[in-house]
Design a protein around this motif. Structure first.
Motif, mmCIF file in Angstrom:
data_model
loop_
_atom_site.group_PDB
_atom_site.id
_atom_site.type_symbol
_atom_site.label_atom_id
_atom_site.label_comp_id
_atom_site.label_asym_id
_atom_site.label_seq_id
_atom_site.Cartn_x
_atom_site.Cartn_y
_atom_site.Cartn_z
ATOM 1 N N MET A 56 0.809 -1.215 0.000
ATOM 2 C CA MET A 56 0.000 0.000 0.000
ATOM 3 C C MET A 56 0.848 1.273 0.000
ATOM 4 N N ILE A 57 2.157 1.138 0.062
ATOM 5 C CA ILE A 57 3.046 2.298 0.092
ATOM 6 C C ILE A 57 3.315 2.759 -1.344
ATOM 7 N N THR A 58 2.932 3.987 -1.631
ATOM 8 C CA THR A 58 3.050 4.531 -2.984
ATOM 9 C C THR A 58 4.083 5.651 -3.021
ATOM 10 N N ASN A 59 4.367 6.119 -4.233
ATOM 11 C CA ASN A 59 5.286 7.256 -4.385
ATOM 12 C C ASN A 59 4.770 8.485 -3.642
ATOM 13 N N GLY A 60 3.457 8.712 -3.721
ATOM 14 C CA GLY A 60 2.869 9.861 -3.048
ATOM 15 C C GLY A 60 3.014 9.783 -1.541
ATOM 16 N N VAL A 61 2.821 8.591 -0.984
ATOM 17 C CA VAL A 61 2.972 8.399 0.456
ATOM 18 C C VAL A 61 4.402 8.710 0.881
ATOM 19 N N ILE A 62 5.367 8.220 0.110
ATOM 20 C CA ILE A 62 6.775 8.467 0.411
ATOM 21 C C ILE A 62 7.094 9.953 0.309
ATOM 22 N N ASP A 63 6.616 10.613 -0.742
ATOM 23 C CA ASP A 63 6.884 12.045 -0.933
ATOM 24 C C ASP A 63 6.403 12.861 0.261
ATOM 25 N N ARG A 64 5.154 12.614 0.672
ATOM 26 C CA ARG A 64 4.606 13.385 1.795
ATOM 27 C C ARG A 64 5.345 13.088 3.095
ATOM 28 N N THR A 65 5.766 11.840 3.276
ATOM 29 C CA THR A 65 6.490 11.476 4.491
ATOM 30 C C THR A 65 7.839 12.175 4.552
ATOM 31 N N VAL A 66 8.557 12.188 3.435
ATOM 32 C CA VAL A 66 9.864 12.863 3.391
ATOM 33 C C VAL A 66 9.700 14.360 3.630
ATOM 34 N N GLN A 67 8.671 14.954 3.045
ATOM 35 C CA GLN A 67 8.415 16.375 3.266
ATOM 36 C C GLN A 67 8.131 16.661 4.740
ATOM 37 N N ASN A 68 7.432 15.760 5.408
ATOM 38 C CA ASN A 68 7.159 15.934 6.836
ATOM 39 C C ASN A 68 8.447 15.861 7.655
ATOM 40 N N TRP A 69 9.346 14.962 7.296
ATOM 41 C CA TRP A 69 10.623 14.871 8.006
ATOM 42 C C TRP A 69 11.419 16.161 7.846
ATOM 43 N N ILE A 70 11.408 16.722 6.649
ATOM 44 C CA ILE A 70 12.128 17.976 6.414
ATOM 45 C C ILE A 70 11.459 19.110 7.175
ATOM 46 N N ALA A 71 10.122 19.134 7.185
ATOM 47 C CA ALA A 71 9.391 20.171 7.914
ATOM 48 C C ALA A 71 9.650 20.088 9.410
ATOM 49 N N ASP A 72 9.945 18.892 9.910
ATOM 50 C CA ASP A 72 10.271 18.716 11.327
ATOM 51 C C ASP A 72 11.696 19.149 11.642
ATOM 52 N N HIS A 93 14.626 17.994 10.594
ATOM 53 C CA HIS A 93 15.705 17.019 10.700
ATOM 54 C C HIS A 93 16.815 17.418 9.735
ATOM 55 N N SER A 94 18.052 17.117 10.095
ATOM 56 C CA SER A 94 19.185 17.495 9.252
ATOM 57 C C SER A 94 19.199 16.689 7.957
ATOM 58 N N VAL A 117 17.849 12.754 7.370
ATOM 59 C CA VAL A 117 16.856 12.368 6.359
ATOM 60 C C VAL A 117 17.483 11.421 5.338
ATOM 61 N N LYS A 118 18.734 11.679 4.965
ATOM 62 C CA LYS A 118 19.420 10.821 3.993
ATOM 63 C C LYS A 118 19.540 9.391 4.513
ATOM 64 N N ASN A 119 19.957 9.229 5.767
ATOM 65 C CA ASN A 119 20.087 7.887 6.346
ATOM 66 C C ASN A 119 18.729 7.213 6.509
ATOM 67 N N THR A 120 17.704 8.007 6.828
ATOM 68 C CA THR A 120 16.360 7.452 6.988
ATOM 69 C C THR A 120 15.824 6.948 5.658
ATOM 70 N N ILE A 121 16.005 7.746 4.604
ATOM 71 C CA ILE A 121 15.560 7.309 3.271
ATOM 72 C C ILE A 121 16.353 6.085 2.834
ATOM 73 N N GLN A 166 16.438 17.064 -1.761
ATOM 74 C CA GLN A 166 17.420 18.042 -1.282
ATOM 75 C C GLN A 166 17.020 19.467 -1.648
ATOM 76 N N LYS A 167 16.243 19.626 -2.739
ATOM 77 C CA LYS A 167 15.825 20.963 -3.162
ATOM 78 C C LYS A 167 14.918 21.617 -2.122
ATOM 79 N N LEU A 168 14.205 20.824 -1.346
ATOM 80 C CA LEU A 168 13.342 21.385 -0.315
ATOM 81 C C LEU A 168 14.163 22.081 0.768
ATOM 82 N N TYR A 169 15.359 21.551 1.047
ATOM 83 C CA TYR A 169 16.249 22.227 1.997
ATOM 84 C C TYR A 169 16.733 23.550 1.413
#
Length: 204
Positions: free
Chosen positions: A64-80, A82-83, A87-91, A118-121
């Motif tokens: 059930m994990i899609t590209n969209g789910v991953i995108d939003r999750t990564v954006q949330n980590w950046i919004a929180d 995290h360095s 985020v790189k190690n988590t991904i 990385q562009k979000l940073y």
């Protein structure tokens, strides 16, 4: 979910792997997923898995994990905030775990292979150094924001509207405007009691 089960059966998967949650799949296959990883990077990967991946995605079935789910999750980590390295190690650990699911035939492609995060940073840094990038574009947007703030409180407080308007414009809640609306007059500067202007004193 029934369609996913049928698709899994057609792919030769038993119901258990087909419906396995990401957290369960990771715990069962972590050693295999992290094979060949240098010892110095093992702890950051495992920390990213336990502290970020599992809380955010562990409850979802792998299929059930899609590209969209991953995108939003990564954006949330950046919004929180995290360095980048965190985020790189988590991904990276997420990619390895889902890649093992690809090898096991649970999913066909790995949606965790995201690019461009990385562009979000860079965007956040630009906004930090250039606060004007966060400014409202025009006066109409400001008025719309004021209307929204007025509508939000339960008592329809108009102070937001006054404070957000131009300093050259009279306040919406001034005594003069309220008096005009009610049909009464307000005393003028220098008037005597009850609004009567005092008589001039006769010359000496």
């Amino acid at each position: 979910m029934e369609g996913a089960s049928v698709e899994a059966a057609e792919a030769g998967l038993s119901p258990s792997p087909a419906t396995m949650k990401l957290a369960e799949h990771g715990e069962a296959n972590m050693a295999l997923a992290l094979r060949g990883l240098e010892l110095k990077t093992l702890d950051p990967h495992l920390s990213g898995w336990r502290m970020r991946v599992v809380p955010a995605l562990g409850h979802l079935a792998v299929r059930m994990i899609t590209n969209g789910v991953i995108d939003r999750t990564v954006q949330n980590w950046i919004a929180d905030e995290h360095s980048r390295s965190t985020v790189k190690n988590t991904i990276a650990v997420l990619v390895r775990v889902v890649e093992q699911a690809v090898r096991d035939g649970i999913v066909k492609v790995n949606p965790a292979r995201v690019t461009g995060w990385q562009k979000l940073y860079k965007q956040a840094e630009d906004e930090l150094h250039d606060p004007r990038a966060l400014a409202l574009p025009d006066g109409e947007t400001l008025l719309a924001l004021a209307d929204a703030l007025v509508a939000a409180p339960h008592d329809q407080y108009r102070g937001w509207e006054t404070s957000s308007s131009s300093p050259h414009a009279p306040p919406h809640g001034s005594a003069r405007s309220q008096a005009a609306a009610s049909g009464t007059s307000t005393p003028t500067t220098g008037s005597g009691p009850c609004g009567a202007r005092p008589h001039p004193r006769p010359a000496g």
